[in-house]
Design a protein around this motif. Sequence first.
Motif, PDB file in Angstrom:
ATOM      1  N   ASP A  30       0.816  -1.205   0.000  1.00  0.00           N
ATOM      2  CA  ASP A  30       0.000   0.000   0.000  1.00  0.00           C
ATOM      3  C   ASP A  30       0.856   1.264   0.000  1.00  0.00           C
ATOM      4  OD1 ASP A  30      -2.384  -1.419   0.032  1.00  0.00           O
ATOM      5  OD2 ASP A  30      -2.356  -1.601   2.207  1.00  0.00           O
ATOM      6  N   PRO A  31       0.347   2.359  -0.495  1.00  0.00           N
ATOM      7  CA  PRO A  31      -0.942   2.467  -1.169  1.00  0.00           C
ATOM      8  C   PRO A  31      -0.870   1.937  -2.606  1.00  0.00           C
ATOM      9  CG  PRO A  31       0.074   4.633  -1.080  1.00  0.00           C
ATOM     10  CD  PRO A  31       0.990   3.676  -0.365  1.00  0.00           C
ATOM     11  N   TYR A  73     -12.635   7.140  -2.072  1.00  0.00           N
ATOM     12  CA  TYR A  73     -11.572   6.428  -1.355  1.00  0.00           C
ATOM     13  C   TYR A  73     -10.401   6.124  -2.292  1.00  0.00           C
ATOM     14  CZ  TYR A  73     -12.659   1.723  -3.174  1.00  0.00           C
ATOM     15  OH  TYR A  73     -12.845   0.617  -3.971  1.00  0.00           O
ATOM     16  N   GLN A  74     -10.672   5.939  -3.570  1.00  0.00           N
ATOM     17  CA  GLN A  74      -9.599   5.693  -4.528  1.00  0.00           C
ATOM     18  C   GLN A  74      -8.822   6.986  -4.816  1.00  0.00           C
ATOM     19  OE1 GLN A  74     -11.769   3.754  -7.687  1.00  0.00           O
ATOM     20  NE2 GLN A  74     -11.614   1.752  -6.687  1.00  0.00           N
ATOM     21  N   LYS A 117      -8.333   9.294  -2.615  1.00  0.00           N
ATOM     22  CA  LYS A 117      -7.491   9.443  -1.425  1.00  0.00           C
ATOM     23  C   LYS A 117      -6.283   8.513  -1.495  1.00  0.00           C
ATOM     24  CE  LYS A 117     -11.375  10.902   1.390  1.00  0.00           C
ATOM     25  NZ  LYS A 117     -12.323  10.509   2.450  1.00  0.00           N
ATOM     26  N   GLN A 118      -6.466   7.290  -2.013  1.00  0.00           N
ATOM     27  CA  GLN A 118      -5.343   6.357  -2.163  1.00  0.00           C
ATOM     28  C   GLN A 118      -4.319   6.906  -3.155  1.00  0.00           C
ATOM     29  OE1 GLN A 118      -7.455   2.775  -3.263  1.00  0.00           O
ATOM     30  NE2 GLN A 118      -7.419   1.993  -1.159  1.00  0.00           N
TER      31      GLN A 118
END
Length: 95
Positions: free
Chosen positions: A61-62, A76-77, A79-80
């Motif tokens: 990750d990420p 959320y993607q 933010k990743q």
Amino acid sequence: MWCHYWYHKSMAANPKILDQMRREPANVRFNDLMKVCESCFGKPRQSGTSHAIFKTPWIGDPRINIQNDKGKAKAYQVKQVLLAIEKLEGMKHER
């Protein structure tokens, strides 16, 4: 050095799109997120399915795995991707 290569690619990302991603991760167009990812990480190693997966210079990750949700990127993607770009920028300072 691969770190140098990856870092300079990340600097090519569009600053306006990055600002939008930071301010409103839930309101980012998928095509804009794809442009940033391609600018920072190159062409996806998988695409043509519901997901586009990008290679990173680290293991784990990420991870960069994005999908089109009716023209929008999933928050959320986004933010990743931002975390991955920060990690990429941090790698430059470790050299």
